[in-house]
Design a protein around this motif. Structure first.
Motif, PDB file in Angstrom:
ATOM      1  N   ASP A  38      40.049  46.861  38.273  1.00  0.00           N
ATOM      2  CA  ASP A  38      39.589  46.135  39.466  1.00  0.00           C
ATOM      3  C   ASP A  38      38.066  46.167  39.570  1.00  0.00           C
ATOM      4  O   ASP A  38      37.433  45.151  39.843  1.00  0.00           O
ATOM      5  CB  ASP A  38      40.199  46.719  40.737  1.00  0.00           C
ATOM      6  N   GLY A  83      36.445  43.985  37.003  1.00  0.00           N
ATOM      7  CA  GLY A  83      36.811  42.578  37.093  1.00  0.00           C
ATOM      8  C   GLY A  83      37.659  42.103  35.928  1.00  0.00           C
ATOM      9  O   GLY A  83      37.756  40.906  35.676  1.00  0.00           O
ATOM     10  N   ARG A  90      44.815  37.797  36.608  1.00  0.00           N
ATOM     11  CA  ARG A  90      44.961  37.069  37.864  1.00  0.00           C
ATOM     12  C   ARG A  90      46.394  36.609  38.105  1.00  0.00           C
ATOM     13  O   ARG A  90      46.743  36.187  39.172  1.00  0.00           O
ATOM     14  CB  ARG A  90      44.027  35.868  37.865  1.00  0.00           C
TER      15      ARG A  90
END
Length: 78
Positions: A43, A46, A50
């Motif tokens: 997290d 990044g 998704r």
């Protein structure tokens, strides 16, 4: 992704069991490096997926760690 969703995804992948031989179980490496830590790093960087994939980011991290720990075995046996 919300932690409750991650937990339900993890339980659906492992069948909601702690059995290390269950289909989809990541293995003993989770006893040393907890999935919550891997999720937090993904997290923060990044790098988290998704959408739900066949090979989640968390599994990829554990695979790369196992490759480093068991390099003498090669990727096929890891």
């Amino acid at each position: 992704m919300i932690n409750a969703e991650k937990t339900s995804v993890a339980q659906s992948v492992t069948g909601g069991t702690d059995d290390v031989f269950a289909p989809g179980h990541i293995g003993e490496l989770t006893q040393v490096i907890p999935p919550e830590l891997v999720d937090a790093v993904l997290d923060e960087s990044g790098a988290c997926e998704r959408r739900l994939r066949s090979l989640p980011s968390r599994v990829g991290v554990y695979f790369v760690l196992a490759l480093g720990l068991f390099e003498h075995l090669g990727a096929g046996l890891v």
